[in-house]
Design a protein around this motif. Structure first.
Motif, mmCIF file in Angstrom:
data_model
loop_
_atom_site.group_PDB
_atom_site.id
_atom_site.type_symbol
_atom_site.label_atom_id
_atom_site.label_comp_id
_atom_site.label_asym_id
_atom_site.label_seq_id
_atom_site.Cartn_x
_atom_site.Cartn_y
_atom_site.Cartn_z
ATOM 1 N N ARG A 293 0.836 -1.200 0.000
ATOM 2 C CA ARG A 293 0.000 0.000 0.000
ATOM 3 C C ARG A 293 0.873 1.254 0.000
ATOM 4 O O ARG A 293 1.926 1.275 0.635
ATOM 5 C CB ARG A 293 -0.905 0.010 1.239
ATOM 6 N N PRO A 294 0.440 2.297 -0.683
ATOM 7 C CA PRO A 294 1.188 3.564 -0.660
ATOM 8 C C PRO A 294 1.280 4.101 0.770
ATOM 9 O O PRO A 294 0.388 3.881 1.590
ATOM 10 C CB PRO A 294 0.345 4.491 -1.537
ATOM 11 N N VAL A 295 2.359 4.817 1.046
ATOM 12 C CA VAL A 295 2.575 5.431 2.353
ATOM 13 C C VAL A 295 2.591 6.946 2.173
ATOM 14 O O VAL A 295 3.339 7.475 1.349
ATOM 15 C CB VAL A 295 3.899 4.970 2.992
ATOM 16 N N ILE A 296 1.751 7.624 2.942
ATOM 17 C CA ILE A 296 1.710 9.085 2.930
ATOM 18 C C ILE A 296 2.317 9.583 4.234
ATOM 19 O O ILE A 296 1.927 9.128 5.313
ATOM 20 C CB ILE A 296 0.265 9.602 2.792
ATOM 21 N N ILE A 297 3.275 10.496 4.139
ATOM 22 C CA ILE A 297 3.949 11.036 5.323
ATOM 23 C C ILE A 297 3.625 12.524 5.465
ATOM 24 O O ILE A 297 3.715 13.285 4.495
ATOM 25 C CB ILE A 297 5.472 10.839 5.241
ATOM 26 N N GLN B 60 -7.499 8.360 -3.766
ATOM 27 C CA GLN B 60 -8.433 8.023 -4.842
ATOM 28 C C GLN B 60 -7.823 7.078 -5.872
ATOM 29 O O GLN B 60 -8.545 6.387 -6.590
ATOM 30 C CB GLN B 60 -8.914 9.311 -5.522
ATOM 31 N N LYS B 61 -6.497 7.024 -5.921
ATOM 32 C CA LYS B 61 -5.803 6.153 -6.869
ATOM 33 C C LYS B 61 -5.312 4.866 -6.199
ATOM 34 O O LYS B 61 -4.543 4.111 -6.804
ATOM 35 C CB LYS B 61 -4.608 6.895 -7.483
ATOM 36 N N ALA B 62 -5.718 4.637 -4.944
ATOM 37 C CA ALA B 62 -5.252 3.472 -4.186
ATOM 38 C C ALA B 62 -6.447 2.655 -3.711
ATOM 39 O O ALA B 62 -6.899 2.815 -2.571
ATOM 40 C CB ALA B 62 -4.391 3.925 -3.007
ATOM 41 N N PRO B 63 -6.995 1.777 -4.564
ATOM 42 C CA PRO B 63 -8.208 1.028 -4.208
ATOM 43 C C PRO B 63 -8.048 0.125 -2.993
ATOM 44 O O PRO B 63 -9.039 -0.180 -2.312
ATOM 45 C CB PRO B 63 -8.494 0.216 -5.472
ATOM 46 N N ASP B 64 -6.816 -0.311 -2.711
ATOM 47 C CA ASP B 64 -6.585 -1.193 -1.561
ATOM 48 C C ASP B 64 -6.238 -0.429 -0.293
ATOM 49 O O ASP B 64 -5.924 -1.030 0.733
ATOM 50 C CB ASP B 64 -5.468 -2.196 -1.877
ATOM 51 N N PRO C 204 -14.929 11.808 4.885
ATOM 52 C CA PRO C 204 -15.797 10.621 4.901
ATOM 53 C C PRO C 204 -15.314 9.576 3.892
ATOM 54 O O PRO C 204 -14.772 9.922 2.842
ATOM 55 C CB PRO C 204 -17.166 11.186 4.524
ATOM 56 N N TYR C 205 -15.491 8.328 4.234
ATOM 57 C CA TYR C 205 -15.176 7.206 3.333
ATOM 58 C C TYR C 205 -13.714 7.160 2.904
ATOM 59 O O TYR C 205 -13.392 6.715 1.810
ATOM 60 C CB TYR C 205 -16.088 7.249 2.091
ATOM 61 N N HIS C 206 -12.809 7.636 3.758
ATOM 62 C CA HIS C 206 -11.390 7.507 3.442
ATOM 63 C C HIS C 206 -10.988 6.029 3.518
ATOM 64 O O HIS C 206 -11.700 5.205 4.102
ATOM 65 C CB HIS C 206 -10.536 8.353 4.395
ATOM 66 N N ASN C 207 -9.848 5.705 2.942
ATOM 67 C CA ASN C 207 -9.412 4.308 2.908
ATOM 68 C C ASN C 207 -8.050 4.107 3.569
ATOM 69 O O ASN C 207 -7.227 3.311 3.101
ATOM 70 C CB ASN C 207 -9.383 3.787 1.470
ATOM 71 N N VAL C 208 -7.818 4.838 4.659
ATOM 72 C CA VAL C 208 -6.565 4.657 5.401
ATOM 73 C C VAL C 208 -6.615 3.344 6.168
ATOM 74 O O VAL C 208 -7.542 3.101 6.945
ATOM 75 C CB VAL C 208 -6.315 5.832 6.374
#
Length: 294
Positions: free
Chosen positions: A29-33, A91-95, A117-121
């Protein structure tokens, strides 16, 4: 001439060979810092290297906004900016994605998780963040308010002008609780200390995470009390009240008790780590962070 033989590998052998040669079969999964006060992307080059070394191919984004002195801008202003970049990545990370946030950045990330709302973290890693507030005389405080001591900072922070300085958005003076509740428009809302009409929605949004990882330690030197990184804080006599005895935990105002009951919270304590060392300490990475970034 003999016809060449075609050798077909079994699926099991093919998988084993790919693993042994270091090919990543399943993407990470992508990592956001999100950086902290007086920080920027350059402070997280080492952390990025750690992540990509153990998880090759991981997309790591250190959001390049409100760097250095711009990190003193009001936190709600920063949340709006960080949120735009956050949403463009998720939005570009479905998983789903992982969110790793340092110091002041941990509060920014909490606000994003509460208001989107509906974030995917999937995993929210809070790295030495003043989650329950800050109340201490540190170098950071002296840089912002050079002529003040902690007992007088409330006079600035709990004013209309003070709330336009990021550190004041989480300054939590235990001796002036009423002034804090009246003036603070950020941390008091996030923690549910001050009831508001979005509390239910924010709680539902925050509880979308699958894992909460809280990292901090006694030799931090900046986060005061250091247990704030684990949602502990002072009472009016400056005695430490640990997380599970805090009112926001007992009342489950933003979902912390629920996460704990679900077994979705991990607390990691390391001694001997100074505040500016958390994101470059390899031992901290291996023991507190690496296993959650899958």
């Amino acid at each position: 001439m003999k016809t060449p033989q075609i050798i077909r590998e079994s699926p099991v052998l093919l998988l084993l060979r790919l693993l042994l040669t270091g090919v990543c079969v399943d993407g990470y999964r992508p990592v956001i810092i999100v950086h902290g006060l007086y920080d920027g992307p350059k402070q997280f080059k080492t952390m990025t290297l750690y992540i990509t070394k153990v998880h090759p191919g991981t997309e790591v984004t250190v959001i390049d906004l409100y760097d250095d002195l711009a990190s003193l801008k009001p936190l709600w202003t920063q949340v709006q900016g960080f949120r735009k970049t956050f949403e463009s990545i998720t939005q570009k990370a479905p998983d789903g994605v992982h969110l790793l946030c340092f110091s002041q950045g941990g509060l920014i990330c909490r606000a994003i998780l509460s208001t989107v709302p509906y974030h995917n973290v999937h995993t929210f890693i809070s790295l030495s963040s003043p989650l329950a507030g800050q109340y201490g005389e540190t170098d950071y405080l002296r840089w912002v308010f050079p002529k003040c001591i902690k007992k007088t900072v409330f006079r600035i922070c709990y004013s209309r002008m003070g709330q336009k300085i990021s550190i004041c958005d989480y300054w939590n003076d235990p001796h002036h609780r009423l002034r804090y509740l009246q003036a603070n428009s950020f941390l008091a809302l996030l923690n549910g200390d001050k009831p508001h009409h979005d509390m239910k929605a924010w709680r539902e949004n925050f509880l979308r995470i699958k894992k909460l990882v809280l990292i901090g330690g006694p030799d931090d030197g900046v986060i005061t009390p250091w247990q704030s990184s684990h949602f502990g804080f002072y009472d009016s006599n400056e005695n430490l009240v640990e997380m599970r005895n805090q009112e926001f935990y007992k009342n489950d105002t933003f979902g912390l008790k629920t996460l704990d009951a679900r077994g979705n919270m991990s607390v990691c304590i390391h001694s001997g780590v100074k505040h500016i060392q958390w994101h470059s300490n390899y031992t901290v990475f291996r023991s507190c962070i690496e296993k959650w970034l899958t």
